[in-house]
Design a protein around this motif. Sequence first.
Motif, PDB file in Angstrom:
ATOM      1  N   GLY A  58       0.812  -1.204   0.000  1.00  0.00           N
ATOM      2  CA  GLY A  58       0.000   0.000   0.000  1.00  0.00           C
ATOM      3  C   GLY A  58       0.849   1.259   0.000  1.00  0.00           C
ATOM      4  O   GLY A  58       2.051   1.225  -0.259  1.00  0.00           O
ATOM      5  N   TYR A  59       0.190   2.361   0.312  1.00  0.00           N
ATOM      6  CA  TYR A  59       0.828   3.660   0.284  1.00  0.00           C
ATOM      7  C   TYR A  59       0.461   4.447   1.535  1.00  0.00           C
ATOM      8  O   TYR A  59      -0.577   4.227   2.152  1.00  0.00           O
ATOM      9  N   ARG A  60       1.358   5.387   1.876  1.00  0.00           N
ATOM     10  CA  ARG A  60       1.132   6.271   3.013  1.00  0.00           C
ATOM     11  C   ARG A  60       1.629   7.655   2.619  1.00  0.00           C
ATOM     12  O   ARG A  60       2.636   7.778   1.925  1.00  0.00           O
ATOM     13  N   LEU A  61       0.919   8.672   3.059  1.00  0.00           N
ATOM     14  CA  LEU A  61       1.388  10.034   2.845  1.00  0.00           C
ATOM     15  C   LEU A  61       2.693  10.191   3.613  1.00  0.00           C
ATOM     16  O   LEU A  61       2.803   9.765   4.763  1.00  0.00           O
ATOM     17  N   GLY A  62       3.676  10.781   2.973  1.00  0.00           N
ATOM     18  CA  GLY A  62       4.981  10.962   3.609  1.00  0.00           C
ATOM     19  C   GLY A  62       4.901  11.896   4.808  1.00  0.00           C
ATOM     20  O   GLY A  62       3.827  12.366   5.198  1.00  0.00           O
ATOM     21  N   ASP A  63       6.029  12.163   5.368  1.00  0.00           N
ATOM     22  CA  ASP A  63       6.109  13.025   6.549  1.00  0.00           C
ATOM     23  C   ASP A  63       5.990  14.485   6.136  1.00  0.00           C
ATOM     24  O   ASP A  63       6.991  15.175   5.922  1.00  0.00           O
ATOM     25  N   VAL A  64       4.762  14.912   5.990  1.00  0.00           N
ATOM     26  CA  VAL A  64       4.465  16.293   5.638  1.00  0.00           C
ATOM     27  C   VAL A  64       3.569  16.872   6.723  1.00  0.00           C
ATOM     28  O   VAL A  64       2.865  16.146   7.421  1.00  0.00           O
ATOM     29  N   THR A  65       3.623  18.172   6.867  1.00  0.00           N
ATOM     30  CA  THR A  65       2.755  18.842   7.821  1.00  0.00           C
ATOM     31  C   THR A  65       1.520  19.331   7.086  1.00  0.00           C
ATOM     32  O   THR A  65       1.622  20.102   6.133  1.00  0.00           O
ATOM     33  N   LEU A  66       0.379  18.846   7.517  1.00  0.00           N
ATOM     34  CA  LEU A  66      -0.893  19.278   6.941  1.00  0.00           C
ATOM     35  C   LEU A  66      -1.391  20.498   7.688  1.00  0.00           C
ATOM     36  O   LEU A  66      -1.013  20.736   8.841  1.00  0.00           O
ATOM     37  N   ASP A  67      -2.271  21.257   7.061  1.00  0.00           N
ATOM     38  CA  ASP A  67      -2.857  22.412   7.739  1.00  0.00           C
ATOM     39  C   ASP A  67      -3.516  22.001   9.046  1.00  0.00           C
ATOM     40  O   ASP A  67      -3.431  22.721  10.041  1.00  0.00           O
ATOM     41  N   VAL A  68      -4.154  20.843   9.070  1.00  0.00           N
ATOM     42  CA  VAL A  68      -4.815  20.396  10.293  1.00  0.00           C
ATOM     43  C   VAL A  68      -3.798  20.160  11.409  1.00  0.00           C
ATOM     44  O   VAL A  68      -4.070  20.433  12.579  1.00  0.00           O
ATOM     45  N   ASP A  69      -2.599  19.680  11.058  1.00  0.00           N
ATOM     46  CA  ASP A  69      -1.549  19.487  12.056  1.00  0.00           C
ATOM     47  C   ASP A  69      -1.100  20.832  12.622  1.00  0.00           C
ATOM     48  O   ASP A  69      -0.925  20.987  13.841  1.00  0.00           O
ATOM     49  N   ALA A  70      -0.892  21.791  11.727  1.00  0.00           N
ATOM     50  CA  ALA A  70      -0.488  23.126  12.164  1.00  0.00           C
ATOM     51  C   ALA A  70      -1.575  23.769  13.019  1.00  0.00           C
ATOM     52  O   ALA A  70      -1.291  24.396  14.045  1.00  0.00           O
ATOM     53  N   PHE A  71      -2.847  23.591  12.623  1.00  0.00           N
ATOM     54  CA  PHE A  71      -3.962  24.138  13.390  1.00  0.00           C
ATOM     55  C   PHE A  71      -3.982  23.564  14.807  1.00  0.00           C
ATOM     56  O   PHE A  71      -4.101  24.297  15.793  1.00  0.00           O
TER      57      PHE A  71
END
Length: 113
Positions: A58-71
């Motif tokens: 399968g696949y996983r989104l890499g280690d990125v910061t999403l707006d929801v994480d920043a919020f």
Amino acid sequence: MGTTQPVVLAALAAHRGRAVAAERLAELVEASLASVRTSVSRLRAAFGEQIVTTVGAGYRLGDVTLDVDAFEALADRARTAPNADAAVRFLDEALALWRGAAFSELDAFDWAT
């Protein structure tokens, strides 16, 4: 960017760091497995190899910061702010990230609603 890539990216973002089996991802985005694989390849070409990682089958989104994480980080800082003025600044910064309902352009997909 093709029409499937943004939906693949959004589906992976909705699973926030969890791997999604390739077949399940194809079901979620209502595309063929080949189309999902092509989309992942094109996303990697456009944004770098780390945007989507392969995990088993399968696949996983890499280690990125999403707006929801920043919020959420800003909201946490507001809760522990030393005073009300600082808390308001953190909350204002968090609210500035708001751009409307999440996944609103993907309302055709049940998982996005």
